[in-house]
Scaffold this motif. Structure first.
Motif, PDB file in Angstrom:
ATOM      1  N   UNK A   1      -2.593   3.491 -10.604  1.00  0.00           N
ATOM      2  CA  UNK A   1      -3.520   4.555 -10.225  1.00  0.00           C
ATOM      3  C   UNK A   1      -3.979   4.484  -8.772  1.00  0.00           C
ATOM      4  N   UNK A   2      -3.496   3.522  -8.003  1.00  0.00           N
ATOM      5  CA  UNK A   2      -4.031   3.310  -6.656  1.00  0.00           C
ATOM      6  C   UNK A   2      -3.552   4.363  -5.671  1.00  0.00           C
ATOM      7  N   UNK A   3      -4.433   4.646  -4.705  1.00  0.00           N
ATOM      8  CA  UNK A   3      -4.020   5.436  -3.551  1.00  0.00           C
ATOM      9  C   UNK A   3      -3.144   4.577  -2.652  1.00  0.00           C
ATOM     10  N   UNK A   4      -2.424   5.241  -1.754  1.00  0.00           N
ATOM     11  CA  UNK A   4      -1.567   4.524  -0.817  1.00  0.00           C
ATOM     12  C   UNK A   4      -2.374   3.474  -0.058  1.00  0.00           C
TER      13      UNK A   4
ATOM     14  N   UNK B   1     -14.673   6.196   1.073  1.00  0.00           N
ATOM     15  CA  UNK B   1     -15.282   6.334  -0.255  1.00  0.00           C
ATOM     16  C   UNK B   1     -14.370   7.071  -1.224  1.00  0.00           C
ATOM     17  N   UNK B   2     -13.328   7.706  -0.690  1.00  0.00           N
ATOM     18  CA  UNK B   2     -12.398   8.445  -1.540  1.00  0.00           C
ATOM     19  C   UNK B   2     -11.206   7.601  -1.969  1.00  0.00           C
ATOM     20  N   UNK B   3     -11.062   6.439  -1.378  1.00  0.00           N
ATOM     21  CA  UNK B   3      -9.894   5.607  -1.657  1.00  0.00           C
ATOM     22  C   UNK B   3     -10.125   4.782  -2.912  1.00  0.00           C
ATOM     23  N   UNK B   4      -9.135   4.787  -3.808  1.00  0.00           N
ATOM     24  CA  UNK B   4      -9.294   4.076  -5.078  1.00  0.00           C
ATOM     25  C   UNK B   4      -8.073   3.236  -5.394  1.00  0.00           C
TER      26      UNK B   4
END
Length: 629
Positions: free
Chosen positions: A428-431, A440-443
Motif C-alpha cells: 500500500x505504500x506510496x513511491x 502528510x500525504x505520503x503513506x
C-alpha cells in the motif's frame, strides 16, 4: 616494460578475482556476474598472448666496445678526355690522398634463464613462461572462481529441480487451533489424511489415540499443489502433540499459553529475524540448496529451555532477484519458495516449529514501492499459497475481526503475554521518492491499514497481556543512512502518528510497545523516548530490535548512525552472516513484565537487553474507569 597484453592480463585477472570474492563472500549482487564474465573474456586471450610473448631470459651484461682508427686513402683520379695525357700528368706530380675513419664495434651479451616468480604469477594471474605449472595454476584459480560464480547462480535451478518437492510444515498454532501446510505434486497420494496425537504422557482426561485433523482430497497447479489444513485443538496449554500426514511427513508442536498467561516454565519465548538466500557465503562443498543460517538457528532452538513458541519471520524469505532473476512469472517465484523448503537444512527448523511470515521487497523486487502493479500479482501468488495460507488471522477491519486468510497481507493475533500486529509495508505504500519524507500525504501503510494499526494500539488488553508488538519488515528508526527512503525514514509524518499512538499506550500504563523489524542485514536496538516536557512519561519509551539476516550477506561498512535525540542508539552490530533474535517475556509478581531480547550471531549469543513494561495506572479515561494492564 610491460606490454599491452600483459597489462590487460593483470588488470582483468585482479578485477575478476576481487569481484568474484565480493560476489561469493560479501554481496551476491545480480550486477556482478556480467562484469566477472566480461573480465574473464578479456583475461583468456590476453593470458595466451602474454604466455607466448613473454621473454624467457634476463640480460645480465650488454657490453659494447667501439674502436675508431684513421686510415689514409687515395683520392679517386679525375676523368680526362685523353688517357695518355692523364698518365703523363700523374707521373709529373704526387698522387692525392685523404684520411678516413674506420669504426669497429664489438658487443658482448650475457644472458641467463629467468627464474620462476611464483608469488607474482599466483597473485596477478600473469603467466610465467619458465613455469608451465605456475602458469596453469594461476589460470585455474581464475577458471575456478568463474565456475564457482556459475555454480552459485545456476546449480540450484539446473541440477536441483523442485517441481516434485513433497513437504509439510507447521504454520500458526493458537491455543485452540493448529495450521499445517502440505505440498504434494504426486496426485496418486490423494487423498492425504492428516492426523495428530498426544506426544506428552497422557493425563486421565486426555485421549492418546490418533485424531483426524482433516483430509486433502484435491490438489492442482492453481496453488502449486499446496493445501492448508486447520484443525481444532484441546485447550490444554503446554501439551505436546505429534502431527503426521499419509504422504509420510511428521513433526511435533506444543500448544501455546492462552492470552495473558505464560508457559509452565514461567516465560514465553519466540524467535525473530529476516532474509534468507541458499548457500551464502558460498562454500563449494555445501549442497546447492544449503542454508547455513538454519543450522545456527537449530542450535539456538536446542539451547532454549522449553524451546520457542514460533518463528516470526520479518520478510525476504526468498530473493527473487538475487543472485539472478530468471523470470517474472508466478512459476519463477514459486521455484524460489520450493528451493528454501527443499533445503536439507529446513526440516531441523521447520518440522517442529511454527513459522509465521511478513511480506517484504525481495519477495517481489528490490525496494518495491509500486503497489499491486507490475510483477506484484505473480509474486504474491506463491506468498499466499506457501506463507499466508497458514499465517495468523487477518487483522481487524472496521471494528471487527476477519478470520479469513485468503489474500490477507497484514495480520493480528494475541498469544501468551503479548499481542502482535504484523504490518504489510509493501502493498500500500506510496513511491519512496515521489513525495517529501515529511509530506502528510505520503503513506507506507495505506489508509485502512493505518487505521487498523491505530485501533490495535488503542484497544485495551486482557489481564496479563503486557506487550504490544508491532512487526515491520523495514526499520522504524531513521538512523540507517544507506537507502533510508525505503525505511520509515522516508515516511516521517505517518511514522509520527504511529509514535504518538505508541506513547499513548505507555501513558495509559501497564502495556509496553516494541517494534520488531529486519531488512538491513545488520542488527540495531533503538529507543524512541517521548518528547521531554510532554504528557508522556519516560516509561512510555518505545523500543525497536531490528534483526537480519538469518542467512545472507552483511555490509562490510557501517550504515547505522544516530543523527538526533529522537532515535537513540542502544546497540549496533553490523557483522555476521547469521543473526537471530530470541524474545523472552516473563510476567512477574508485580504489575510489570520483563522482556528480554537476546541476539545470536552465527549461533553464538552476542548481546542481550532487558526492558520493563510501564507500570499500571488506575484512572478515568474516555469517560469511564479503566485499569490498564
Amino acid at each position: 616494460m610491460a606490454t599491452i597484453q600483459d597489462r590487460a592480463t593483470v588488470l582483468s585477472s585482479i578485477g575478476l578475482r576481487v569481484l568474484a570474492y565480493i560476489f561469493l563472500r560479501w554481496i551476491p549482487g545480480h550486477d556482478l556476474p556480467p562484469l566477472i564474465y566480461g573480465l574473464f573474456a578479456i583475461y583468456i586471450p590476453s593470458y595466451i598472448a602474454s604466455f607466448v610473448t613473454l621473454p624467457q631470459y634476463n640480460v645480465l651484461v650488454d657490453d659494447v666496445d667501439i674502436t675508431v682508427n684513421e686510415v689514409e686513402v687515395d683520392d679517386q683520379p679525375p676523368t680526362y678526355a685523353s688517357t695518355a695525357a692523364h698518365s703523363r700528368n700523374l707521373r709529373s706530380k704526387d698522387k692525392p690522398t685523404h684520411m678516413e675513419e674506420e669504426i669497429e664495434i664489438d658487443e658482448t651479451i650475457i644472458v641467463e634463464e629467468k627464474a620462476p616468480r611464483p608469488w607474482r604469477t599466483l597473485l596477478t594471474g600473469l603467466p610465467d613462461p619458465k613455469s608451465a605449472a605456475l602458469s596453469l595454476l594461476t589460470l585455474l584459480i581464475n577458471v575456478g572462481l568463474v565456475l564457482a560464480v556459475t555454480d552459485m547462480i545456476y546449480s540450484p535451478k539446473a541440477f536441483h529441480p523442485t517441481q516434485n518437492l513433497s513437504f509439510a510444515r507447521l504454520g500458526y498454532v493458537s491455543p485452540t487451533q493448529a495450521s499445517l501446510l502440505v505440498r504434494e505434486p504426486d496426485l496418486s497420494q490423494l487423498p492425504i489424511f492428516v492426523s495428530y496425537r498426544l506426544a506428552s504422557p497422557a493425563a486421565a482426561y486426555e485421549d492418546p489415540a490418533w485424531q483426524s485433523a482433516g483430509t486433502i482430497t484435491s490438489l492442482d497447479n492453481e496453488t502449486d499443489f499446496t493445501a492448508a489444513v486447520h484443525f481444532p485443538l484441546p485447550q490444554h496449554p503446554d501439551r505436546t502433540y505429534q502431527w503426521t500426514t499419509s504422504n509420510n511427513h511428521t513433526g511435533f508442536f506444543t500448544i501455546p499459553p492462552k492470552a495473558g498467561q505464560v508457559t509452565k516454565n514461567g516465560d514465553f519465548t519466540f524467535l525473530t529475524t529476516s532474509c534468507i538466500i541458499p548457500r551464502f557465503p558460498y562454500n563449494p562443498f555445501d549442497h546447492a540448496l544449503a542454508i547455513p543460517g538454519f543450522r545456527h538457528m537449530a542450535d539456538v532452538v536446542k539451547s532454549i529451555p522449553g524451546g520457542a513458541q514460533f518463528m516470526l519471520f520479518v520478510g525476504d524469505f526468498i530473493y527473487a532477484d538475487v543472485p539472478k532473476r530468471f523470470g517474472t512469472s508466478a512459476e519463477d517465484y514459486r521455484s524460489k519458495y520450493r528451493q528454501v523448503y527443499a533445503s536439507l537444512d529446513w526440516p531441523q527448523v521447520g518440522q517442529n516449529l511454527s513459522w509465521i511470515h511478513v511480506l517484504d521487497d525481495h519477495e517481489i523486487a528490490n525496494d518495491w514501492d509500486r503497489n499491486t502493479t507490475g510483477v506484484y500479482r505473480a509474486a504474491v501468488d506463491p506468498w499466499h499459497n506457501y506463507q499466508t495460507a497458514v499465517n495468523p488471522p487477518k487483522a481487524r477491519q472496521a471494528g471487527t475481526y476477519n478470520t479469513l486468510r485468503n489474500n490477507a497481507t497484514y495480520f493480528e493475533f494475541t498469544q501468551g503475554p503479548a499481542t502482535f500486529f504484523m504490518l504489510d509495508t509493501r502493498t500500500y505504500r506510496d513511491s519512496n521518492s515521489a513525495l517529501s519524507v515529511n509530506s502528510t500525504e505520503k503513506t507506507m501503510l495505506g489508509e485502512q491499514q493505518l487505521s487498523d494499526l491505530l485501533a490495535f494500539l488503542e484497544k485495551p488488553e486482557p489481564k496479563g497481556v503486557k506487550w504490544k508488538i508491532v512487526v515491520s519488515s523495514v526499520p522504524f528508526t531513521k538512523n540507517w543512512q544507506m537507502n533510508n527512503l525505503d525505511t520509515w525514514a522516508g515516511y516521517l509524518s505517518e511514522r509520527q502518528k504511529i509514535l504518538d499512538a505508541m506513547w499513548d499506550v505507555g501513558l495509559r500504563g501497564g502495556v509496553g510497545v516494541v517494534v520488531l523489524s529486519g531488512d538491513r542485514h545488520e542488527f540495531a536496538a533503538t529507543a524512541f523516548p517521548p518528547p521531554k516536557g510532554g504528557d508522556w512519561p519516560l516509561s512510555a519509551t518505545v523500543h525497536e530490535f531490528s534483526t537480519s539476516p538469518l542467512s545472507q550477506f552483511y555490509l562490510p561498512t557501517p550504515t547505522y548512525r544516530q543523527i538526533d535525540d529522537e532515535d537513540i542508539m542502544i546497540k549496533y552490530i553490523p557483522a555476521g552472516n547469521s543473526k537471530l533474535g530470541a524474545v523472552t517475556i516473563e510476567n512477574t509478581a508485580s504489575d510489570q513484565s520483563i522482556l528480554k531480547f537476546r541476539l545470536y550471531v552465527d549461533g553464538v549469543e552476542a548481546w542481550s537487553s532487558v526492558i520493563l513494561s510501564p507500570p499500571s495506572i488506575s484512572g478515568k479515561r474516555w469517560g469511564k474507569d479503566v485499569l490498564w494492564g
